[in-house]
Scaffold this motif. Structure first.
Motif, PDB file in Angstrom:
ATOM      1  N   ALA A 214       0.811  -1.216   0.000  1.00  0.00           N
ATOM      2  CA  ALA A 214       0.000   0.000   0.000  1.00  0.00           C
ATOM      3  C   ALA A 214       0.845   1.266   0.000  1.00  0.00           C
ATOM      4  CB  ALA A 214      -0.934  -0.003   1.210  1.00  0.00           C
ATOM      5  N   GLY A 215       2.155   1.107  -0.026  1.00  0.00           N
ATOM      6  CA  GLY A 215       3.031   2.274  -0.022  1.00  0.00           C
ATOM      7  C   GLY A 215       3.176   2.930   1.334  1.00  0.00           C
ATOM      8  N   LEU A 216       2.805   2.200   2.427  1.00  0.00           N
ATOM      9  CA  LEU A 216       2.847   2.781   3.766  1.00  0.00           C
ATOM     10  C   LEU A 216       4.102   2.401   4.539  1.00  0.00           C
ATOM     11  CD1 LEU A 216      -0.875   2.225   4.827  1.00  0.00           C
ATOM     12  CD2 LEU A 216       0.182   4.339   4.002  1.00  0.00           C
ATOM     13  N   ALA A 217       4.832   1.380   4.039  1.00  0.00           N
ATOM     14  CA  ALA A 217       5.975   0.890   4.800  1.00  0.00           C
ATOM     15  C   ALA A 217       7.065   1.939   4.928  1.00  0.00           C
ATOM     16  CB  ALA A 217       6.523  -0.373   4.154  1.00  0.00           C
ATOM     17  N   GLU A 218       7.169   2.845   3.965  1.00  0.00           N
ATOM     18  CA  GLU A 218       8.226   3.848   3.992  1.00  0.00           C
ATOM     19  C   GLU A 218       7.767   5.178   4.563  1.00  0.00           C
ATOM     20  OE1 GLU A 218      11.347   3.167   3.507  1.00  0.00           O
ATOM     21  OE2 GLU A 218      10.675   1.107   3.205  1.00  0.00           O
ATOM     22  N   THR A 219       6.522   5.253   5.018  1.00  0.00           N
ATOM     23  CA  THR A 219       6.087   6.456   5.717  1.00  0.00           C
ATOM     24  C   THR A 219       6.688   6.453   7.114  1.00  0.00           C
ATOM     25  OG1 THR A 219       4.099   5.405   6.624  1.00  0.00           O
ATOM     26  CG2 THR A 219       3.917   6.421   4.431  1.00  0.00           C
ATOM     27  N   ALA A 220       6.647   7.594   7.775  1.00  0.00           N
ATOM     28  CA  ALA A 220       7.204   7.678   9.129  1.00  0.00           C
ATOM     29  C   ALA A 220       6.514   6.695  10.068  1.00  0.00           C
ATOM     30  CB  ALA A 220       7.075   9.107   9.653  1.00  0.00           C
ATOM     31  N   LEU A 221       5.170   6.631   9.996  1.00  0.00           N
ATOM     32  CA  LEU A 221       4.438   5.711  10.857  1.00  0.00           C
ATOM     33  C   LEU A 221       4.774   4.262  10.528  1.00  0.00           C
ATOM     34  CD1 LEU A 221       0.829   7.156  11.300  1.00  0.00           C
ATOM     35  CD2 LEU A 221       2.497   6.663  13.089  1.00  0.00           C
ATOM     36  N   GLY A 222       4.847   3.947   9.240  1.00  0.00           N
ATOM     37  CA  GLY A 222       5.154   2.588   8.827  1.00  0.00           C
ATOM     38  C   GLY A 222       6.532   2.146   9.281  1.00  0.00           C
ATOM     39  N   ARG A 223       7.504   3.027   9.128  1.00  0.00           N
ATOM     40  CA  ARG A 223       8.860   2.700   9.579  1.00  0.00           C
ATOM     41  C   ARG A 223       8.908   2.527  11.092  1.00  0.00           C
ATOM     42  NH1 ARG A 223      10.355   6.746   5.795  1.00  0.00           N
ATOM     43  NH2 ARG A 223      10.653   8.219   7.515  1.00  0.00           N
ATOM     44  N   ASP A 224       8.188   3.402  11.799  1.00  0.00           N
ATOM     45  CA  ASP A 224       8.171   3.284  13.260  1.00  0.00           C
ATOM     46  C   ASP A 224       7.532   1.972  13.707  1.00  0.00           C
ATOM     47  OD1 ASP A 224       9.430   5.675  13.591  1.00  0.00           O
ATOM     48  OD2 ASP A 224       7.629   6.817  14.098  1.00  0.00           O
ATOM     49  N   TRP A 225       6.448   1.561  13.027  1.00  0.00           N
ATOM     50  CA  TRP A 225       5.767   0.311  13.396  1.00  0.00           C
ATOM     51  C   TRP A 225       6.708  -0.885  13.216  1.00  0.00           C
ATOM     52  CZ3 TRP A 225       4.170  -4.376  11.385  1.00  0.00           C
ATOM     53  CH2 TRP A 225       3.162  -5.047  12.090  1.00  0.00           C
ATOM     54  N   THR A 226       7.414  -0.916  12.103  1.00  0.00           N
ATOM     55  CA  THR A 226       8.363  -2.001  11.861  1.00  0.00           C
ATOM     56  C   THR A 226       9.513  -1.957  12.860  1.00  0.00           C
ATOM     57  OG1 THR A 226       7.828  -2.027   9.501  1.00  0.00           O
ATOM     58  CG2 THR A 226       9.917  -3.018  10.157  1.00  0.00           C
ATOM     59  N   ARG A 227       9.989  -0.751  13.138  1.00  0.00           N
ATOM     60  CA  ARG A 227      11.130  -0.606  14.052  1.00  0.00           C
ATOM     61  C   ARG A 227      10.796  -1.091  15.456  1.00  0.00           C
ATOM     62  NH1 ARG A 227      11.947   3.072  17.672  1.00  0.00           N
ATOM     63  NH2 ARG A 227      10.354   4.471  16.788  1.00  0.00           N
ATOM     64  N   VAL A 228       9.649  -0.641  15.999  1.00  0.00           N
ATOM     65  CA  VAL A 228       9.342  -1.002  17.384  1.00  0.00           C
ATOM     66  C   VAL A 228       9.074  -2.506  17.503  1.00  0.00           C
ATOM     67  CG1 VAL A 228       8.465   1.291  17.953  1.00  0.00           C
ATOM     68  CG2 VAL A 228       6.867  -0.457  17.160  1.00  0.00           C
TER      69      VAL A 228
ATOM     70  N   LEU B 193      -1.320  -0.522  13.105  1.00  0.00           N
ATOM     71  CA  LEU B 193      -1.104   0.922  13.107  1.00  0.00           C
ATOM     72  C   LEU B 193      -2.329   1.690  13.615  1.00  0.00           C
ATOM     73  CD1 LEU B 193       0.826   1.748   9.804  1.00  0.00           C
ATOM     74  CD2 LEU B 193       1.546   2.297  12.137  1.00  0.00           C
ATOM     75  N   LEU B 194      -2.062   2.739  14.380  1.00  0.00           N
ATOM     76  CA  LEU B 194      -3.098   3.662  14.854  1.00  0.00           C
ATOM     77  C   LEU B 194      -4.164   2.972  15.701  1.00  0.00           C
ATOM     78  CD1 LEU B 194      -3.522   5.814  11.618  1.00  0.00           C
ATOM     79  CD2 LEU B 194      -2.122   6.303  13.651  1.00  0.00           C
ATOM     80  N   ARG B 195      -3.766   1.917  16.406  1.00  0.00           N
ATOM     81  CA  ARG B 195      -4.671   1.216  17.318  1.00  0.00           C
ATOM     82  C   ARG B 195      -3.944   1.022  18.644  1.00  0.00           C
ATOM     83  NH1 ARG B 195      -7.586   2.445  13.809  1.00  0.00           N
ATOM     84  NH2 ARG B 195      -9.172   1.195  12.738  1.00  0.00           N
TER      85      ARG B 195
END
Length: 380
Positions: free
Chosen positions: A31-45, A146-148
């Motif tokens: 969906a093109g979300l993995a490289e957004t700030a939120l997407g990167r943060d979700w993967t990182r944490v 995300l966002l939950r």
């Protein structure tokens, strides 16, 4: 043998399907979300939680709060010996339809190998049971999509994999153990002897199929049960009488016979010889022995979840795990504000201003007061 098990598990892991967590991460990329700030943060944490889990002793319970605005994950490292099963219960109070990713990983013996998921789910609230044939170290990770977020509860405990096979008795009734000498040392004892009055019901230690009901010179009246969960054979010998037949399915706790002293036990008091076989004889004692520790009650103030607190005085220790044996990370200064993320026993999981986490004794903390600003607003 352990090396062979590791190699077999690595091979199986290379052919498995994606876990729900991995599939969700792939969907973010699609969906093109993995490289957004939120997407990167979700993967990182998620990765940070997996590689820096909190080491906890079992049984364990934590209640906490995950914010929806900032991606978060919690992970726990637990160790269970052979013969124990792991039971864990995870729930999240959140909006209907929220996905909560729950993953249990076995930590491989070789640090260079990947963590292997053995249980994975995206259920919001569920109880899981994992029964490994061999013990080891495991990591349980919990992460919402995300966002939950919301209030969560994690309970992890261990239990014996097999039920005790003599009704009304426990481990103290075992008076001869695996490996004891027999026939003047010419052979070893391949099981445990559980002494009880004649006629005491003998119970199926696990669900399975009765393979053989026989009378032999050594075992006397015996019953063999194939345990399909553990892929092992259970052997019940010296029975006074048998209560099952070949091919019958039994559930854990079903009566399969009665204690006696038939076979070569004619000169001994009545007892059950219980054996366990999986590619050879296995000591059944650890599979029967239940854990002794009780689940600790959460006594820390849950009303402070999400609130900011501060130490009552200087020198309060921040630890890597809840409990006085947890490694000391550093000392907090008096009045240093931290945010409460969770509670385990009488300990708070807190987040510091630099984003790092740790545990502090709840009784040594106090809520940060709220006072009025000069412009009429509130500040902490």
């Amino acid at each position: 043998m352990l090396g062979a098990c590791e190699q077999a598990e690595q091979l199986q892991d290379s052919f498995r399907d994606l876990t729900p967590h991995e599939a969700y991460q792939a969907s973010l990329a699609d969906a093109g979300l993995a490289e957004t700030a939120l997407g990167r943060d979700w993967t990182r944490v998620g990765g940070e939680a997996l590689h820096s889990p909190t080491t906890v002793a079992l049984p364990f319970r934590e209640e906490g709060y995950i914010t929806a605005e900032h991606p978060s994950a919690v992970a726990y490292r637990v160790s269970i010996p052979r013969g124990r099963k792991l039971e864990f219960e995870v729930s999240l109070d959140s909006d209907e339809g929220t996905r909560l990713f729950i993953d249990l990983f076995r930590i491989p013996a070789d640090e260079g190998d990947r963590f292997r998921p053995v249980v994975s789910s995206d259920s919001l609230s569920r109880t899981f049971i994992y029964e490994p044939w061999r013990g080891g170290d495991f990591i349980l990770r919990v992460q919402p999509e995300l966002l939950r977020g919301g209030n969560y509860r994690v309970t992890v405990r261990e239990e014996s994999q097999l039920g005790f096979p003599v009704e009304g008795h426990g481990m103290r009734a075992i008076q001869s153990v695996f490996g004891d000498a027999r026939d003047g040392g010419r052979r070893d004892h391949h099981g445990v002897d559980i002494f009880a009055p004649r006629g005491t019901p003998v119970l199926a230690a696990a669900a399975g199929r009765v393979r053989r009901v026989r009378v032999t010179n050594i075992g006397g009246k015996v019953v063999w049960v194939r345990d399909t969960v553990h892929q092992a054979n259970q052997y019940y010998a010296h029975l006074d009488s048998q209560h099952v037949s070949d091919g019958q399915m039994v559930e854990r706790g079903d009566t399969i016979g009665f204690v006696g002293n038939t076979g070569n036990a004619r000169t001994t008091p009545p007892h059950l010889h219980f054996g366990l076989y999986a590619r050879g004889p296995v000591d059944p004692y650890p599979f029967l022995d239940p854990p002794r520790r009780a689940l600790p009650e959460v006594t820390a103030d849950l009303a402070l979840l999400g609130a900011r607190v501060r130490p009552r005085n200087d020198g309060i220790r921040l630890r890597a795990a809840p409990g006085s044996r947890g490694e000391v990370v550093r000392e907090l200064g008096a009045g240093e504000p931290v945010r409460v993320l969770g509670a385990a026993g009488d300990w708070f999981r807190v987040r510091l201003g630099d984003g790092s986490d740790g545990f502090v004794a709840a009784r040594l903390m106090e809520r940060v007061g709220v006072v009025a600003d000069a412009d009429g607003g509130d500040r902490e």
